[in-house]
Design a protein around this motif. Sequence first.
Motif, PDB file in Angstrom:
ATOM      1  N   ALA A  82       0.779  -1.199  -0.094  1.00 49.57           N
ATOM      2  CA  ALA A  82      -0.029   0.112   0.024  1.00 49.57           C
ATOM      3  C   ALA A  82       0.786   1.297  -0.136  1.00 49.57           C
ATOM      4  CB  ALA A  82      -0.935  -0.029   1.155  1.00 49.57           C
ATOM      5  N   ILE A  83       1.791   1.148   0.765  1.00 51.20           N
ATOM      6  CA  ILE A  83       2.636   2.332   0.907  1.00 51.20           C
ATOM      7  C   ILE A  83       4.164   1.976   0.880  1.00 51.20           C
ATOM      8  CG2 ILE A  83       3.394   4.403   2.630  1.00 51.20           C
ATOM      9  CD1 ILE A  83       0.514   4.085   4.054  1.00 51.20           C
ATOM     10  N   THR A  84       4.867   2.557  -0.116  1.00 50.91           N
ATOM     11  CA  THR A  84       6.299   2.340  -0.229  1.00 50.91           C
ATOM     12  C   THR A  84       7.065   3.184   0.341  1.00 50.91           C
ATOM     13  OG1 THR A  84       5.802   1.439  -2.389  1.00 50.91           O
ATOM     14  CG2 THR A  84       8.244   1.939  -1.937  1.00 50.91           C
ATOM     15  N   SER A  85       8.074   2.829   1.240  1.00 49.10           N
ATOM     16  CA  SER A  85       9.065   3.598   2.017  1.00 49.10           C
ATOM     17  C   SER A  85      10.250   3.160   1.724  1.00 49.10           C
ATOM     18  CB  SER A  85       8.859   3.771   3.395  1.00 49.10           C
ATOM     19  OG  SER A  85       8.867   2.353   4.139  1.00 49.10           O
ATOM     20  N   TYR A  86      11.273   4.189   2.044  1.00 47.40           N
ATOM     21  CA  TYR A  86      12.865   4.030   1.694  1.00 47.40           C
ATOM     22  C   TYR A  86      13.682   4.024   2.887  1.00 47.40           C
ATOM     23  CZ  TYR A  86      10.803   4.346  -3.018  1.00 47.40           C
ATOM     24  OH  TYR A  86      10.094   4.306  -4.143  1.00 47.40           O
ATOM     25  N   LYS A 287     -10.449   6.042   3.664  1.00 46.89           N
ATOM     26  CA  LYS A 287     -10.029   4.825   3.919  1.00 46.89           C
ATOM     27  C   LYS A 287      -8.540   5.020   3.978  1.00 46.89           C
ATOM     28  CE  LYS A 287     -13.789   2.630   3.093  1.00 46.89           C
ATOM     29  NZ  LYS A 287     -14.781   1.956   4.243  1.00 46.89           N
ATOM     30  N   ALA A 288      -7.859   6.040   3.495  1.00 45.07           N
ATOM     31  CA  ALA A 288      -6.442   6.225   3.747  1.00 45.07           C
ATOM     32  C   ALA A 288      -6.173   7.544   4.305  1.00 45.07           C
ATOM     33  CB  ALA A 288      -5.828   6.193   2.215  1.00 45.07           C
ATOM     34  N   ILE A 289      -5.392   7.476   5.346  1.00 42.01           N
ATOM     35  CA  ILE A 289      -5.113   8.815   6.247  1.00 42.01           C
ATOM     36  C   ILE A 289      -3.482   9.064   6.245  1.00 42.01           C
ATOM     37  CG2 ILE A 289      -5.246   9.810   8.326  1.00 42.01           C
ATOM     38  CD1 ILE A 289      -7.872   8.492   8.799  1.00 42.01           C
ATOM     39  N   THR A 290      -3.203  10.136   6.084  1.00 46.11           N
ATOM     40  CA  THR A 290      -1.617  10.309   6.383  1.00 46.11           C
ATOM     41  C   THR A 290      -1.799  11.314   7.760  1.00 46.11           C
ATOM     42  OG1 THR A 290      -1.034  10.221   4.098  1.00 46.11           O
ATOM     43  CG2 THR A 290       0.260  11.512   5.614  1.00 46.11           C
ATOM     44  N   ARG A 362       3.971   9.852  -3.218  1.00 50.89           N
ATOM     45  CA  ARG A 362       3.524   8.512  -2.477  1.00 50.89           C
ATOM     46  C   ARG A 362       2.581   8.545  -1.645  1.00 50.89           C
ATOM     47  NH1 ARG A 362       8.171   7.023   0.144  1.00 50.89           N
ATOM     48  NH2 ARG A 362       9.481   8.895  -0.693  1.00 50.89           N
ATOM     49  N   ALA A 363       2.414   9.883  -1.043  1.00 46.93           N
ATOM     50  CA  ALA A 363       1.571   9.947   0.153  1.00 46.93           C
ATOM     51  C   ALA A 363       0.373  10.606   0.055  1.00 46.93           C
ATOM     52  CB  ALA A 363       2.213  10.985   1.367  1.00 46.93           C
ATOM     53  N   ARG A 364      -0.474  10.396  -1.213  1.00 49.21           N
ATOM     54  CA  ARG A 364      -1.664  10.780  -1.513  1.00 49.21           C
ATOM     55  C   ARG A 364      -2.773   9.725  -0.647  1.00 49.21           C
ATOM     56  NH1 ARG A 364      -1.111  13.915  -6.241  1.00 49.21           N
ATOM     57  NH2 ARG A 364       1.313  14.293  -5.950  1.00 49.21           N
ATOM     58  N   ALA A 365      -3.889  10.752   0.065  1.00 51.25           N
ATOM     59  CA  ALA A 365      -4.661  10.117   1.003  1.00 51.25           C
ATOM     60  C   ALA A 365      -6.121  10.665   1.018  1.00 51.25           C
ATOM     61  CB  ALA A 365      -4.086  10.287   2.327  1.00 51.25           C
ATOM     62  N   ASP A 366      -7.092  10.050   1.616  1.00 54.60           N
ATOM     63  CA  ASP A 366      -8.382  10.670   1.633  1.00 54.60           C
ATOM     64  C   ASP A 366      -8.428  11.886   2.400  1.00 54.60           C
ATOM     65  OD1 ASP A 366      -9.368   8.532  -0.510  1.00 54.60           O
ATOM     66  OD2 ASP A 366      -9.464   7.286   1.432  1.00 54.60           O
ATOM     67  N   LEU A 367      -7.718  11.741   3.590  1.00 59.01           N
ATOM     68  CA  LEU A 367      -7.681  12.695   4.598  1.00 59.01           C
ATOM     69  C   LEU A 367      -6.134  12.757   5.139  1.00 59.01           C
ATOM     70  CD1 LEU A 367     -10.170  13.565   7.331  1.00 59.01           C
ATOM     71  CD2 LEU A 367      -7.838  12.979   7.999  1.00 59.01           C
ATOM     72  N   VAL A 368      -5.750  14.141   5.401  1.00 58.25           N
ATOM     73  CA  VAL A 368      -4.396  14.307   6.010  1.00 58.25           C
ATOM     74  C   VAL A 368      -4.841  14.993   7.435  1.00 58.25           C
ATOM     75  CG1 VAL A 368      -2.464  15.818   5.791  1.00 58.25           C
ATOM     76  CG2 VAL A 368      -3.330  14.709   3.835  1.00 58.25           C
ATOM     77  N   MET A 369      -3.997  14.543   8.471  1.00 58.13           N
ATOM     78  CA  MET A 369      -4.144  15.020   9.784  1.00 58.13           C
ATOM     79  C   MET A 369      -2.998  15.801   9.952  1.00 58.13           C
ATOM     80  SD  MET A 369      -5.991  12.097  12.155  1.00 58.13           S
ATOM     81  CE  MET A 369      -4.547  11.213  12.414  1.00 58.13           C
ATOM     82  N   MET A 395      -2.006  16.827  -1.001  1.00 53.36           N
ATOM     83  CA  MET A 395      -1.818  15.386  -0.277  1.00 53.36           C
ATOM     84  C   MET A 395      -2.921  14.739  -0.130  1.00 53.36           C
ATOM     85  SD  MET A 395       1.343  16.235   1.979  1.00 53.36           S
ATOM     86  CE  MET A 395       1.428  14.664   2.484  1.00 53.36           C
ATOM     87  N   GLY A 396      -4.199  15.567  -0.236  1.00 49.50           N
ATOM     88  CA  GLY A 396      -5.367  14.767   0.373  1.00 49.50           C
ATOM     89  C   GLY A 396      -6.502  15.411  -0.121  1.00 49.50           C
ATOM     90  N   LYS A 397      -7.712  14.778  -0.168  1.00 48.74           N
ATOM     91  CA  LYS A 397      -8.866  15.639  -0.172  1.00 48.74           C
ATOM     92  C   LYS A 397      -9.677  16.128   0.812  1.00 48.74           C
ATOM     93  CE  LYS A 397     -10.039  11.486  -3.302  1.00 48.74           C
ATOM     94  NZ  LYS A 397     -10.847  10.307  -3.365  1.00 48.74           N
TER      95      LYS A 397
END
Length: 466
Positions: A82-86, A287-290, A362-369, A395-397
């Motif tokens: 779901a989320i790639t990190s380095y 469904k996806a939150i950053t 990489r960090a697109r989300a439905d909601l950003v906190m 970054m988010g909706k």
Amino acid sequence: MSTGYQLHPASYRDPAGFIFRKHGTIYRQVNQSGAADYQALMDSGAYDSFTSKGWLVKHTGLNEKLTGTGEWYTTLRPEPVAITSYPWEWSFGMLKDSALLTLKLATESLQYGLSLKDATPFNTQWLNGRLVFIDTLSFEKYDEQLPWVAYRQFCETYLSPLLLMHYSKQPLQGIMAAYPDGIPLAITASLLPFRSRFRIPVALHIHLHARMSRTQSPARDPGKQRFSRTRMTNLLGNLQSLVQNLRLEERPTTWLDYYGEAGDRAGYLPAKKKLVEEWLSGLPDVKAITDLGANEGEFSLIAAAGDRQVLCTDMDPFCINRIYSRINATPILNIQPMVLDLSNPSPAAGFSNEEYPSFITRARADLVMALALVHHLCLGRNIPPDRLAAFLATMGKRLLVEYVPADDPKSLQLLEHKKDSPANYNRESLLAAFLLYFDMEKQSPITGSGRELWLMVKKTANGKPS
């Protein structure tokens, strides 16, 4: 017939196969040159064993030539990450666990007549909350007459950064971004303290290894000597013991116990948690939150309820290590921790700046906190509110943001060593900046703090909510 596939920009090094995307799905092609090693992995029982233990990513085999290339042998559809990190976004504990998984697979592979030809952190990711090895084509038939080809790579990509952090007692994520293919042994040897030479495993795997690489022919490199199966097992066991004993002890940082201190404010933390829980429960489409500036992940844990996928970021590696350790000790499977400085987020990197996409892409989300965060960026890093709002809008909706007044104790702490306070940091200016890109859905004061929560939805191009 049009094949219509996109080759992954980082998948060009291994002639045995490559990663590609088609119709939004990730696939791996196995080429004819990698067929024998791939079949050895599948027929030996290693694949079944490693996937059942959760060490290796599962895949579905497809007898379809989706690319139309002549070297095709078979096609795999791996479980998607779901989320790639380095590695430069991992805490010490995350990198250490990746090293130990790699060594465990290298050791266990010998029992199935296999060896790992790659030993790089890029071959591991977190899938459904657990660390897995994702490169199915890194396994090859083991030849007892040949050395472990990945030995030097392991020492440079894993052992070097882990040892430098262990001895310096400092988190050094940035050095891995500077050397994505591994820190050269000579550099590591020069940076380690003199006393490290008296620790036999460090002397062998770094100092002697570096010296022999400089002064001897390739055949004399420790990783290029002929090793029997017993010597190979001993080498891997020695590396595992060394890595297992490396530590990066926590040291006091400004924000490490942020929520412990916040709990001293009467009613603030419970009221904030209640508001966040209530507002998130009213957003079933999220469904996806950053979670930006997540600290130790208190609100990431709240956000993860309801099977939401949560990316939990903070610039403090010790905070991220705490939440990583916490979720590892629980059944939580949908939080991905990440070390990230929002004033300098991970850029695109690698060849042609395409191998490793930037954090923002990489960090697109439905909601950003952005809870207890904006004052850090505006007051601590002097980022103008309008530029911050524009950044968050990419970054988010939706946005859940906490307004912290300039006279808040935490704001004053940020201004303690500054001559002047930014004139545009006030409620009116911040609100005006964010309303350029978002519409307000809800707002509420947070009991006992003078702070506020704002829930916003991003405008579309025509100025209406998206």
